[in-house]
Design a protein around this motif. Structure first.
Motif, PDB file in Angstrom:
ATOM      1  N   THR A   1       0.835  -1.194   0.000  1.00  0.00           N
ATOM      2  CA  THR A   1       0.000   0.000   0.000  1.00  0.00           C
ATOM      3  C   THR A   1       0.875   1.251   0.000  1.00  0.00           C
ATOM      4  OG1 THR A   1      -0.087   0.119   2.411  1.00  0.00           O
ATOM      5  CG2 THR A   1      -1.818  -1.148   1.335  1.00  0.00           C
ATOM      6  N   ASP A   2       0.254   2.391  -0.286  1.00  0.00           N
ATOM      7  CA  ASP A   2       0.980   3.650  -0.147  1.00  0.00           C
ATOM      8  C   ASP A   2       0.714   4.223   1.235  1.00  0.00           C
ATOM      9  OD1 ASP A   2      -1.503   4.890  -0.241  1.00  0.00           O
ATOM     10  OD2 ASP A   2      -1.224   5.758  -2.222  1.00  0.00           O
ATOM     11  N   ASN A   3       1.250   5.418   1.510  1.00  0.00           N
ATOM     12  CA  ASN A   3       1.204   5.935   2.872  1.00  0.00           C
ATOM     13  C   ASN A   3      -0.185   6.368   3.332  1.00  0.00           C
ATOM     14  OD1 ASN A   3       0.808   8.492   1.724  1.00  0.00           O
ATOM     15  ND2 ASN A   3       2.941   9.049   1.914  1.00  0.00           N
ATOM     16  N   TRP A   4      -1.157   6.510   2.435  1.00  0.00           N
ATOM     17  CA  TRP A   4      -2.508   6.872   2.871  1.00  0.00           C
ATOM     18  C   TRP A   4      -3.179   5.700   3.596  1.00  0.00           C
ATOM     19  CZ3 TRP A   4      -7.706   5.610   1.860  1.00  0.00           C
ATOM     20  CH2 TRP A   4      -8.628   6.530   2.381  1.00  0.00           C
ATOM     21  N   TYR A   5      -2.875   4.496   3.182  1.00  0.00           N
ATOM     22  CA  TYR A   5      -3.494   3.299   3.766  1.00  0.00           C
ATOM     23  C   TYR A   5      -2.704   2.736   4.941  1.00  0.00           C
ATOM     24  CZ  TYR A   5      -5.745   3.283  -0.824  1.00  0.00           C
ATOM     25  OH  TYR A   5      -6.428   3.637  -1.953  1.00  0.00           O
ATOM     26  N   THR A   6      -1.387   2.830   4.908  1.00  0.00           N
ATOM     27  CA  THR A   6      -0.524   2.134   5.860  1.00  0.00           C
ATOM     28  C   THR A   6      -0.640   2.713   7.264  1.00  0.00           C
ATOM     29  OG1 THR A   6       1.036   1.797   4.050  1.00  0.00           O
ATOM     30  CG2 THR A   6       1.827   1.345   6.259  1.00  0.00           C
TER      31      THR A   6
ATOM     32  N   LEU B   1       5.061   4.294   6.172  1.00  0.00           N
ATOM     33  CA  LEU B   1       4.272   4.760   7.313  1.00  0.00           C
ATOM     34  C   LEU B   1       4.496   6.248   7.524  1.00  0.00           C
ATOM     35  CD1 LEU B   1       2.439   3.885   9.700  1.00  0.00           C
ATOM     36  CD2 LEU B   1       4.535   3.577  11.018  1.00  0.00           C
ATOM     37  N   ARG B   2       3.418   7.018   7.550  1.00  0.00           N
ATOM     38  CA  ARG B   2       3.521   8.450   7.847  1.00  0.00           C
ATOM     39  C   ARG B   2       3.810   8.626   9.339  1.00  0.00           C
ATOM     40  NH1 ARG B   2      -1.898  11.091   5.204  1.00  0.00           N
ATOM     41  NH2 ARG B   2      -1.436  10.631   3.035  1.00  0.00           N
TER      42      ARG B   2
ATOM     43  N   ASN C   1       3.131  11.209  11.078  1.00  0.00           N
ATOM     44  CA  ASN C   1       2.076  11.976  11.733  1.00  0.00           C
ATOM     45  C   ASN C   1       0.721  11.270  11.710  1.00  0.00           C
ATOM     46  OD1 ASN C   1       1.574  12.219   9.019  1.00  0.00           O
ATOM     47  ND2 ASN C   1       1.238  14.428   9.056  1.00  0.00           N
ATOM     48  N   ARG C   2       0.694   9.993  11.374  1.00  0.00           N
ATOM     49  CA  ARG C   2      -0.561   9.241  11.339  1.00  0.00           C
ATOM     50  C   ARG C   2      -1.144   9.129  12.731  1.00  0.00           C
ATOM     51  NH1 ARG C   2      -3.800   7.277   7.654  1.00  0.00           N
ATOM     52  NH2 ARG C   2      -2.092   6.771   6.272  1.00  0.00           N
ATOM     53  N   LYS C   3      -2.432   9.375  12.840  1.00  0.00           N
ATOM     54  CA  LYS C   3      -3.137   9.292  14.115  1.00  0.00           C
ATOM     55  C   LYS C   3      -3.074   7.856  14.661  1.00  0.00           C
ATOM     56  CE  LYS C   3      -7.878   9.785  15.057  1.00  0.00           C
ATOM     57  NZ  LYS C   3      -9.133  10.427  14.730  1.00  0.00           N
ATOM     58  N   CYS C   4      -2.881   7.731  15.947  1.00  0.00           N
ATOM     59  CA  CYS C   4      -2.854   6.444  16.680  1.00  0.00           C
ATOM     60  C   CYS C   4      -1.599   5.614  16.431  1.00  0.00           C
ATOM     61  CB  CYS C   4      -4.096   5.605  16.378  1.00  0.00           C
ATOM     62  SG  CYS C   4      -5.633   6.415  16.828  1.00  0.00           S
ATOM     63  N   ASN C   5      -0.567   6.192  15.839  1.00  0.00           N
ATOM     64  CA  ASN C   5       0.691   5.459  15.715  1.00  0.00           C
ATOM     65  C   ASN C   5       1.359   5.387  17.083  1.00  0.00           C
ATOM     66  OD1 ASN C   5       0.864   4.713  13.043  1.00  0.00           O
ATOM     67  ND2 ASN C   5       1.928   6.567  12.416  1.00  0.00           N
ATOM     68  N   PRO C   6       1.884   4.228  17.472  1.00  0.00           N
ATOM     69  CA  PRO C   6       2.587   4.131  18.747  1.00  0.00           C
ATOM     70  C   PRO C   6       3.844   5.008  18.733  1.00  0.00           C
ATOM     71  CG  PRO C   6       2.085   1.960  17.880  1.00  0.00           C
ATOM     72  CD  PRO C   6       1.747   2.939  16.812  1.00  0.00           C
ATOM     73  N   LYS C   7       4.095   5.696  19.833  1.00  0.00           N
ATOM     74  CA  LYS C   7       5.228   6.618  19.939  1.00  0.00           C
ATOM     75  C   LYS C   7       6.550   5.894  19.714  1.00  0.00           C
ATOM     76  CE  LYS C   7       5.457  10.969  21.182  1.00  0.00           C
ATOM     77  NZ  LYS C   7       5.018  11.991  20.255  1.00  0.00           N
TER      78      LYS C   7
END
Length: 166
Positions: A119-124, A143-144, A146-152
């Motif tokens: 996938t591209d970064n919109w989906y990952t 992986l972006r 700044n994606r919401k809910c990404n573990p720190k």
């Protein structure tokens, strides 16, 4: 004009009424004649269209910037295996993002078969990777940060430290 559906039988608020019959016919044909290998791909494509339409999209980076956006699941060679026409702004519900809903919907009959999805970064997202892993599917993509809910710990991890761990 070429019509696929009766205009009088159009349910109120259903924007895909006129092309749903065609889409419902094509997707099973795609799946019958395209047997997916171990790798599949999801991306969006634009069908060029510049007329008045409530769900016409503009995507700056695409060759055809204006048109109808279609989410596509493709197999090797770029052949379409499944698709979903984007017709309205979707919302996040039950903690499932729009991208996750698109991926899980398109991959529905290919889950639990050990495939790898690119996938591209919109989906990952990390959450999507976990959901797919529980269904026997691997996820590969950018992986972006700044994606919401990404573990720190995933965002701040150094790649050099990850490669040298044993």
């Amino acid at each position: 004009m070429w019509h696929f559906a009766d205009n009088a039988a159009c349910p109120p608020g259903y924007r895909l009424h006129k092309v749903q019959i065609l889409s419902s016919y094509l997707v099973p044909k795609y799946q019958k004649f395209n047997i997916p290998s171990e790798t599949v791909y999801i991306d969006e494509t634009m069908v060029p269209f510049r007329e008045r339409l409530k769900f016409c999209q503009y995507i700056k980076g695409k060759r055809h910037k204006f048109g109808i956006k279609i989410f596509k699941l493709c197999v090797n060679g770029g052949y379409t295996y499944n698709m979903k026409i984007y017709c309205d702004k979707e919302s996040e519900n039950d903690g499932v993002s729009v991208a996750d809903k698109v991926v899980l919907g398109l991959m529905n009959n290919l889950l639990d078969s050990g495939r790898t999805l690119f996938t591209d970064n919109w989906y990952t997202s990390v959450g999507l990777a976990r959901k797919l892993a529980t269904r026997g599917t691997h996820l590969m993509g950018t992986l972006r940060s700044n994606r919401k809910c990404n573990p720190k710990n995933v965002i701040t991890a150094s790649l050099t430290n990850l490669w040298h761990r044993k």
